[in-house]
Design a protein around this motif. Sequence first.
Motif, PDB file in Angstrom:
ATOM      1  N   ASP A  37       0.821  -1.216   0.000  1.00 53.54           N
ATOM      2  CA  ASP A  37       0.000   0.000   0.000  1.00 53.54           C
ATOM      3  C   ASP A  37       0.852   1.262   0.000  1.00 53.54           C
ATOM      4  OD1 ASP A  37      -2.310  -1.511  -0.040  1.00 53.54           O
ATOM      5  OD2 ASP A  37      -2.515  -1.513   2.143  1.00 53.54           O
ATOM      6  N   GLY A  38       1.902   1.241  -0.801  1.00 57.99           N
ATOM      7  CA  GLY A  38       2.736   2.423  -0.975  1.00 57.99           C
ATOM      8  C   GLY A  38       3.777   2.659   0.100  1.00 57.99           C
ATOM      9  N   LYS A  39       3.862   1.780   1.089  1.00 63.12           N
ATOM     10  CA  LYS A  39       4.836   1.942   2.181  1.00 63.12           C
ATOM     11  C   LYS A  39       5.835   0.792   2.163  1.00 63.12           C
ATOM     12  CE  LYS A  39       2.122   4.772   5.352  1.00 63.12           C
ATOM     13  NZ  LYS A  39       1.017   5.058   4.423  1.00 63.12           N
ATOM     14  N   SER A  40       7.050   1.108   2.571  1.00 63.20           N
ATOM     15  CA  SER A  40       8.133   0.127   2.553  1.00 63.20           C
ATOM     16  C   SER A  40       8.101  -0.766   3.793  1.00 63.20           C
ATOM     17  CB  SER A  40       9.477   0.852   2.473  1.00 63.20           C
ATOM     18  OG  SER A  40      10.543  -0.067   2.503  1.00 63.20           O
ATOM     19  N   ASP A  99       9.744  -6.286   9.849  1.00 61.44           N
ATOM     20  CA  ASP A  99       9.067  -5.297  10.682  1.00 61.44           C
ATOM     21  C   ASP A  99       7.730  -4.986  10.024  1.00 61.44           C
ATOM     22  OD1 ASP A  99      11.162  -4.908  12.542  1.00 61.44           O
ATOM     23  OD2 ASP A  99      12.117  -3.389  11.280  1.00 61.44           O
ATOM     24  N   PHE A 100       6.635  -5.199  10.736  1.00 59.59           N
ATOM     25  CA  PHE A 100       5.350  -4.767  10.202  1.00 59.59           C
ATOM     26  C   PHE A 100       5.366  -3.248  10.009  1.00 59.59           C
ATOM     27  CE2 PHE A 100       3.851  -8.652  12.564  1.00 59.59           C
ATOM     28  CZ  PHE A 100       3.487  -9.377  11.436  1.00 59.59           C
ATOM     29  N   ARG A 101       4.543  -2.766   9.086  1.00 61.51           N
ATOM     30  CA  ARG A 101       4.447  -1.316   8.903  1.00 61.51           C
ATOM     31  C   ARG A 101       4.086  -0.640  10.231  1.00 61.51           C
ATOM     32  NH1 ARG A 101       0.004  -0.923   4.613  1.00 61.51           N
ATOM     33  NH2 ARG A 101      -0.329  -3.062   5.345  1.00 61.51           N
ATOM     34  N   GLY A 102       4.814   0.449  10.529  1.00 60.57           N
ATOM     35  CA  GLY A 102       4.611   1.150  11.789  1.00 60.57           C
ATOM     36  C   GLY A 102       5.488   0.640  12.912  1.00 60.57           C
ATOM     37  N   SER A 103       6.256  -0.418  12.653  1.00 63.49           N
ATOM     38  CA  SER A 103       7.155  -0.987  13.663  1.00 63.49           C
ATOM     39  C   SER A 103       8.578  -1.020  13.120  1.00 63.49           C
ATOM     40  CB  SER A 103       6.726  -2.412  14.030  1.00 63.49           C
ATOM     41  OG  SER A 103       5.450  -2.436  14.616  1.00 63.49           O
ATOM     42  N   GLY A 104       9.546  -0.989  14.022  1.00 62.02           N
ATOM     43  CA  GLY A 104      10.939  -1.111  13.623  1.00 62.02           C
ATOM     44  C   GLY A 104      11.322  -0.102  12.560  1.00 62.02           C
ATOM     45  N   GLU A 105      11.934  -0.584  11.475  1.00 61.49           N
ATOM     46  CA  GLU A 105      12.416   0.291  10.404  1.00 61.49           C
ATOM     47  C   GLU A 105      11.435   0.426   9.242  1.00 61.49           C
ATOM     48  OE1 GLU A 105      16.897   0.252   9.689  1.00 61.49           O
ATOM     49  OE2 GLU A 105      16.514  -1.826  10.312  1.00 61.49           O
ATOM     50  N   SER A 106      10.319  -0.264   9.296  1.00 62.00           N
ATOM     51  CA  SER A 106       9.353  -0.153   8.206  1.00 62.00           C
ATOM     52  C   SER A 106       8.626   1.183   8.267  1.00 62.00           C
ATOM     53  CB  SER A 106       8.344  -1.299   8.265  1.00 62.00           C
ATOM     54  OG  SER A 106       8.976  -2.528   7.940  1.00 62.00           O
ATOM     55  N   GLN A 107       8.137   1.624   7.115  1.00 61.74           N
ATOM     56  CA  GLN A 107       7.432   2.892   7.057  1.00 61.74           C
ATOM     57  C   GLN A 107       6.040   2.767   7.671  1.00 61.74           C
ATOM     58  OE1 GLN A 107       7.570   3.948   2.878  1.00 61.74           O
ATOM     59  NE2 GLN A 107       9.507   5.057   3.128  1.00 61.74           N
ATOM     60  N   GLY A 108       5.457   3.919   7.974  1.00 60.85           N
ATOM     61  CA  GLY A 108       4.137   3.950   8.571  1.00 60.85           C
ATOM     62  C   GLY A 108       4.195   4.347  10.029  1.00 60.85           C
ATOM     63  N   TRP A 110       2.983   3.742  13.996  1.00 60.28           N
ATOM     64  CA  TRP A 110       2.529   2.688  14.893  1.00 60.28           C
ATOM     65  C   TRP A 110       1.038   2.810  15.205  1.00 60.28           C
ATOM     66  CZ3 TRP A 110       2.593  -1.859  16.941  1.00 60.28           C
ATOM     67  CH2 TRP A 110       1.924  -2.108  18.148  1.00 60.28           C
ATOM     68  N   GLU A 111       0.552   4.026  15.375  1.00 62.07           N
ATOM     69  CA  GLU A 111      -0.844   4.200  15.790  1.00 62.07           C
ATOM     70  C   GLU A 111      -1.826   3.737  14.715  1.00 62.07           C
ATOM     71  OE1 GLU A 111      -1.631   8.897  14.613  1.00 62.07           O
ATOM     72  OE2 GLU A 111      -1.322   8.343  16.717  1.00 62.07           O
ATOM     73  N   ASP A 112      -1.350   3.556  13.477  1.00 64.57           N
ATOM     74  CA  ASP A 112      -2.200   3.066  12.393  1.00 64.57           C
ATOM     75  C   ASP A 112      -2.217   1.539  12.298  1.00 64.57           C
ATOM     76  OD1 ASP A 112      -3.012   5.601  11.467  1.00 64.57           O
ATOM     77  OD2 ASP A 112      -1.129   5.835  10.363  1.00 64.57           O
ATOM     78  N   THR A 113      -1.511   0.869  13.192  1.00 64.91           N
ATOM     79  CA  THR A 113      -1.449  -0.599  13.156  1.00 64.91           C
ATOM     80  C   THR A 113      -2.838  -1.218  13.286  1.00 64.91           C
ATOM     81  OG1 THR A 113       0.791  -0.692  14.049  1.00 64.91           O
ATOM     82  CG2 THR A 113      -0.596  -2.621  14.410  1.00 64.91           C
ATOM     83  N   THR A 114      -3.084  -2.245  12.474  1.00 60.55           N
ATOM     84  CA  THR A 114      -4.286  -3.073  12.596  1.00 60.55           C
ATOM     85  C   THR A 114      -3.897  -4.518  12.311  1.00 60.55           C
ATOM     86  OG1 THR A 114      -4.866  -2.775  10.256  1.00 60.55           O
ATOM     87  CG2 THR A 114      -5.879  -1.246  11.845  1.00 60.55           C
ATOM     88  N   PHE A 115      -4.733  -5.444  12.733  1.00 59.24           N
ATOM     89  CA  PHE A 115      -4.501  -6.851  12.391  1.00 59.24           C
ATOM     90  C   PHE A 115      -4.492  -7.025  10.871  1.00 59.24           C
ATOM     91  CE2 PHE A 115      -7.036  -7.795  16.474  1.00 59.24           C
ATOM     92  CZ  PHE A 115      -5.898  -7.706  17.266  1.00 59.24           C
ATOM     93  N   SER A 116      -5.486  -6.446  10.209  1.00 59.88           N
ATOM     94  CA  SER A 116      -5.597  -6.629   8.762  1.00 59.88           C
ATOM     95  C   SER A 116      -4.385  -6.055   8.031  1.00 59.88           C
ATOM     96  CB  SER A 116      -6.888  -6.004   8.234  1.00 59.88           C
ATOM     97  OG  SER A 116      -6.951  -4.629   8.549  1.00 59.88           O
ATOM     98  N   GLY A 117      -3.837  -4.943   8.534  1.00 60.30           N
ATOM     99  CA  GLY A 117      -2.642  -4.376   7.927  1.00 60.30           C
ATOM    100  C   GLY A 117      -1.447  -5.298   8.075  1.00 60.30           C
TER     101      GLY A 117
END
Length: 300
Positions: A37-40, A99-108, A110-117
């Motif tokens: 979805d456009g994020k690394s 790293d899931f998006r919003g965690s570690g070095e991945s883009q995004g 953290w507050e946008d984290t969801t199971f589906s993401g």
Amino acid sequence: MKGRLTYLAIVFCAALLLAVPDGSVNAAEKNVQFRVDGKSVVGTLETPDNAAEPAPVVLMLHGFTGSRDELPVKDTDEGVFARTARQLAENGYASLRIDFRGSGESQGAWEDTTFSGQIADAVAAIDWLKSSQEIDNDNISILGWSQGGLVAAHAAAERPDVKSVILWAPVTNPMATYSGLLGSETVMKAIAGAPETPHTVKLPWGVDTTLKGAFYQEMPVTSPAAAIAGYEGPLMVIVGTRDTLVVPQPAAGQILLNYHPGKQQLVVFDTDHVWDAFSGPGTLDGQMIPTTLKWLEENR
């Protein structure tokens, strides 16, 4: 909040059959990226060095507030997943820990984290591995820990051709687990509110975390047991009787086996939710990794 402020909780023991060799195979590591979805999404691909042919690979999915190396193991310079990946390589297995998006070095954020993401990230990682020439892309397994186990169950349902699935203390009842972790009052308020509204809570280990309502609103409609019913391949679930986060054990692990239609095994150890990592590497080296390797060997 990004980073690795990972879960505290506590998990029993049946003694184990397989010891990890001291390892004459060296490991080669490199960072990789793919986009969702456009994020690394950033990961570490670890492969057995100088292997004669591409190795089978394990996709490793971290837990709530974690990152790809996972919780530091006392008296070592490694995290739980980094240590596991090294020992997998020493035994002839490649691994990709992300790293899931919003965690570690991945883009995004953290507050946008969801199971589906996170499920989307895991499925994209499987597809990336299927296109890789560096590993045996016909032999992909998934290892998920805690919330990563919830994600792994759903990813396996979406990509049911994966070779095998190993779940370490997987979250199987999100409403129960996160009501205990985040507070039932906050959970109910967030479910009733708007998806974009942020909610900040103090976690049991003393740090604040902020997640939007969308995370909470997926809790009552996300079912790892329903997901694993769509995967017919080999499933192993490892739990501990001293786990105080994903409870009650071993029933919380058994529920997945009750719905899974294929070959399966439930393993119960005398350990906590973090495999006694705060005490040192004994449980990880003596039980968790050998059991995981044995399962991989039996189902490769």
